[in-house]
Design an enzyme around this catalytic site. Structure first.
Site, PDB file in Angstrom:
ATOM      1  CG  HIS A 146       1.185  -3.400  -0.728  1.00 25.18           C
ATOM      2  ND1 HIS A 146       0.341  -2.939   0.296  1.00 25.18           N
ATOM      3  CD2 HIS A 146       0.503  -2.943  -1.862  1.00 25.18           C
ATOM      4  CE1 HIS A 146      -0.837  -2.350  -0.462  1.00 25.18           C
ATOM      5  NE2 HIS A 146      -0.652  -2.166  -1.688  1.00 25.18           N
ATOM      6  CB  SER A 147       1.845   0.574   0.589  1.00 23.97           C
ATOM      7  OG  SER A 147       1.331   1.806   0.899  1.00 23.97           O
ATOM      8  CG  LEU A 148       5.796   3.149   4.667  1.00 24.61           C
ATOM      9  CD1 LEU A 148       6.319   4.268   4.305  1.00 24.61           C
ATOM     10  CD2 LEU A 148       4.829   3.334   6.250  1.00 24.61           C
TER      11      LEU A 148
ATOM     12  CB  SER B 296       7.924  -0.651  -1.838  1.00 21.43           C
ATOM     13  OG  SER B 296       7.028   0.469  -1.920  1.00 21.43           O
TER      14      SER B 296
END
EC number: 3.1.1.3
Length: 699
Positions: free
Chosen positions: A350-352, A354
């Site tokens: 999720h977010s960073l 990924s």
């Protein structure tokens, strides 16, 4: 027969019950009383502390029964360790404590619960301690057996419980204790309800999780310790994600479950924020942080700075080491606890998180250990064709006489690419050859800018001695990427900024032939209002404009407001086309020159208007046909990053979200944990690799 005797016979016939004075009479009363008492059925609970409040949560029915069986197994029960919650927690019966298996978490108290009382501030029931519950049960048994109620029991903390009858039992909490003279106050507070047995309290008890695990998914969080608007940890958010998946398996994979084809998918969280901030960097930041707007600065230091940490060579190394080592550790431990597991492994970020996984995946090696020799390596066709040795490079540059100089300094092709002008000068290389060498490797870096997107978004040279060291020339820090102990099947990115980071690093497009060395699938899933999410497909096919794949609603079809919006759009386009066609025809007839005869002009206008109108209709038909042709006959090519399938998948916004995009922007970035549509897409893609499909395809 006398009248008295006859009357006595009638009484005996009318009342066949034995005399109360007989011995058998007492025996019958005891039998009836004892038969009405049934031992209470215990249920096991554990205590979670949330916001400084204790919350008692019941184990699911299967786990509670396992704990009860272990409890009644004999003298060695206190040494037993019982796995619960799908194997993610262990309960030590002797300690009455519950420990997390795969991550760090404070242990929770465990109780074998039979008696409960209603809490002070809410309607949730709290279990009594096991010892006092036994006192209550013994008193209850005597009251039922002897039919003697209104018994008072004093708890260890001097609270009074009164058993009025089987249906009415109350708990009194004294307002004041004994005074200095030893006298006890009889004033009592508001009575609280007391219940016997878990079946008499309002609580949801789940059936449990399937024992069979078909697939394992590691979930990596983004910036900060909190993962949603409720400031919950990655463990709590993944618990929600897992719960949604279990519900969707029952509703959308019902046939496969009934045929025992599938069990469940296990989702395990990976935490890298705590190890990063345990290095002492928070203390250093605190010393330089200004005292004003303290809460905002603390929030910034704890969350947003994680992005800058990832762009720092020192802390980026800490982050990738933590993520990779945690996944390897959890994977090894999972196999030890599940020796029969034969499923695959996928990863989600999720977010960073990924982006971290993206960089780790692009720097993996295949089982052979030579990325450049495998089909789909990070190098482009041009780069693979130029995979020459140092001697060949120098020969092309007509600098073969310097081969011995580089051999003496133990400089190979990759090391030479790292050399600066000063390094070459210190080795005795003249100015002209130095410029040729530097220009050659600089040109190679620029020519490979697209073909190695995942290799930290830049041209990457892999050392022969250690294939994990990277030479990055356009913004990405040089770190050593650890090797994963498994090959992920699918990589899911939620609300991912990968596309933005690749662009900022200098990467303009991704080679359509590129794919991860060890991972076959890649899905970029995002909410349309997510301010952090970026697309990937335009970097693979920059010359084509096309919409992302719309994720179907988990109940089928599109959301009503989206269908209504599309219908209105089509209607307005039809009206616009018809109006423009009519105006065009009127303008042409108005600007056409006059004819000698009115009849001739009318016939001429009719003959010309007919082909014009037919051409307008054909143009309108042509404008309506291409979308159908694009969908059915001309599929979009998005490269091999996801095995030839689409990469970008967009969620459908909720009706209330469509009123104001900015109002729900932050919530949109944190919506994935409880999104049924997201979870269903993940399950569908995972089970498709095993030949298992949805009961009914979603449209």
């Amino acid at each position: 027969m006398s009248s008295g005797e006859s009357h006595q016979e009638q009484l005996s016939q009318s009342d066949p019950s034995p005399s109360p004075n007989s011995c058998s009479s007492f025996e019958l009363i005891d039998m009836d009383a004892s038969s009405s008492y049934e031992p209470v059925s215990p249920h096991w609970f554990y205590c979670k502390v949330l916001d400084s409040k204790e919350l008692w949560i019941p184990f699911n029915s299967e786990d509670s029964q396992q704990l009860e069986d272990a409890y009644g197994s004999g003298k060695d029960c206190n040494e037993r360790i019982v796995p619960t919650d799908g194997g993610r927690y262990d309960v030590h019966l002797g300690e009455r404590m519950r420990y997390a298996v795969y991550w760090d978490e404070l242990p929770s108290e465990v109780r074998r619960c039979t008696w409960f009382y209603k809490g002070d501030k809410d309607n949730k029931y709290v279990p009594y301690s096991e010892s006092f519950s036994q006192v209550l049960e013994d008193t209850y048994m005597l009251a039922v057996t002897l039919d003697e109620w209104k018994k008072k029991i004093e708890s260890p903390n001097r609270e009074i419980i009164v058993l009025h009858n089987p249906k009415l039992m109350v708990h009194y909490q004294p307002i004041a204790g004994s005074d200095e003279w030893g006298s006890t106050s009889t004033e009592q507070g508001r009575p609280r309800s007391v219940k016997r047995g878990v079946e008499n309290i309002p609580v949801d008890i789940h059936c449990g999780e399937p024992l069979q695990i078909d697939h394992l998914v590691f979930v990596v969080h983004g910036i900060g310790p909190a993962c949603d608007l409720r400031f919950r940890s990655i463990v709590q958010c993944v618990n929600d994600f897992r719960s949604v998946s279990l519900n969707l398996l029952q509703t959308h994979f019902k046939k496969a479950q009934e045929n025992e084809q599938i069990g469940r998918v296990e989702f395990l969280p990976v935490n890298w924020h705590s190890p990063l901030h345990s290095t002492g960097v928070d203390i250093d930041l605190q010393r330089i942080t200004l005292p004003s707007i303290n809460r905002l600065r603390h929030f910034t230091n704890d969350t947003i700075l994680d992005v800058f940490f990832y762009n720092s060579p020192t802390y980026c190394q800490t982050i990738v080491d933590t993520v990779a080592s945690e996944m390897n550790r959890i994977y090894t431990l999972f196999l030890q606890r599940n020796p029969d597991f034969k499923g695959g492994v996928s990863i989600a970020g999720h977010s960073l998180g990924s982006l971290i996984l993206f960089d780790i995946l692009t720097n993996q090696k295949n089982s052979i250990g030579d990325i450049d020799s495998e089909k789909g390596s990070l190098s482009s066709a041009e780069d693979r064709g130029d995979a020459s040795t140092l001697e060949e490079d120098l020969k092309k540059l007509q600098l073969s006489e310097f081969v011995t100089v580089f051999e003496k300094e133990k400089v190979d092709r990759e090391a030479l690419a790292l050399c600066t002008d000063r390094d070459l000068q210190e080795m005795g290389i003249p100015l002209g050859p130095r410029k040729k060498i530097l220009n050659h490797f600089s040109a190679r870096k620029n020519s490979v800018s697209i073909n190695r997107p995942a290799m930290s978004a830049s041209e990457v040279n892999i050392s022969k001695e250690n294939g994990d060291y990277l030479d990055v020339g356009i913004g990405q820090v040089s770190v050593k990427y650890p090797r994963l102990n498994y090959k992920p099947e699918i990589f899911f990115a939620f609300g991912s900024p990968i596309g933005m980071f690749l662009t900022v690093r200098g990467l303009r497009r991704i080679d359509p032939n590129y794919k991860f060395p060890t991972c076959k699938g890649f899905f970029n899933i995002y909410h349309p209002f997510d301010p952090v999410a970026y697309r990937i497909e335009p970097m693979v096919a920059p010359g084509i404009e096309f919409e992302p794949m719309l994720i179907p609603h988990h109940k089928g079809r599109k959301r009503m407001h989206l269908e209504l919006r599309e219908g209105l759009t089509r209607m307005s386009m039809d009206l616009k086309n018809n109006l423009l066609g009519s105006l065009r025809m009127a303008w042409k007839s108005f600007t056409r020159g006059p004819y000698p005869a009115l009849q001739a002009s009318e016939t001429a206008e009719e003959t010309e208007a007919e082909p014009e109108s037919s051409s307008e209709k054909s143009n309108e038909a042509n404008t309506e046909e291409p979308p159908v042709e694009v969908k059915e006959e001309a599929p979009i090519s998005v490269g091999m990053l996801n095995g030839g399938q689409r990469i970008d998948y967009v969620l459908q916004e909720k009706p209330i979200e469509s009123f104001n995009e900015y109002l729900f922007a932050l919530q949109s970035h944190l919506c994935y944990w409880e999104s049924e549509d997201t979870v269903l897409l993940v399950l569908k893609e995972i089970y498709q690799t095993q030949g298992v499909f949805l009961d009914q395809p979603l449209q």
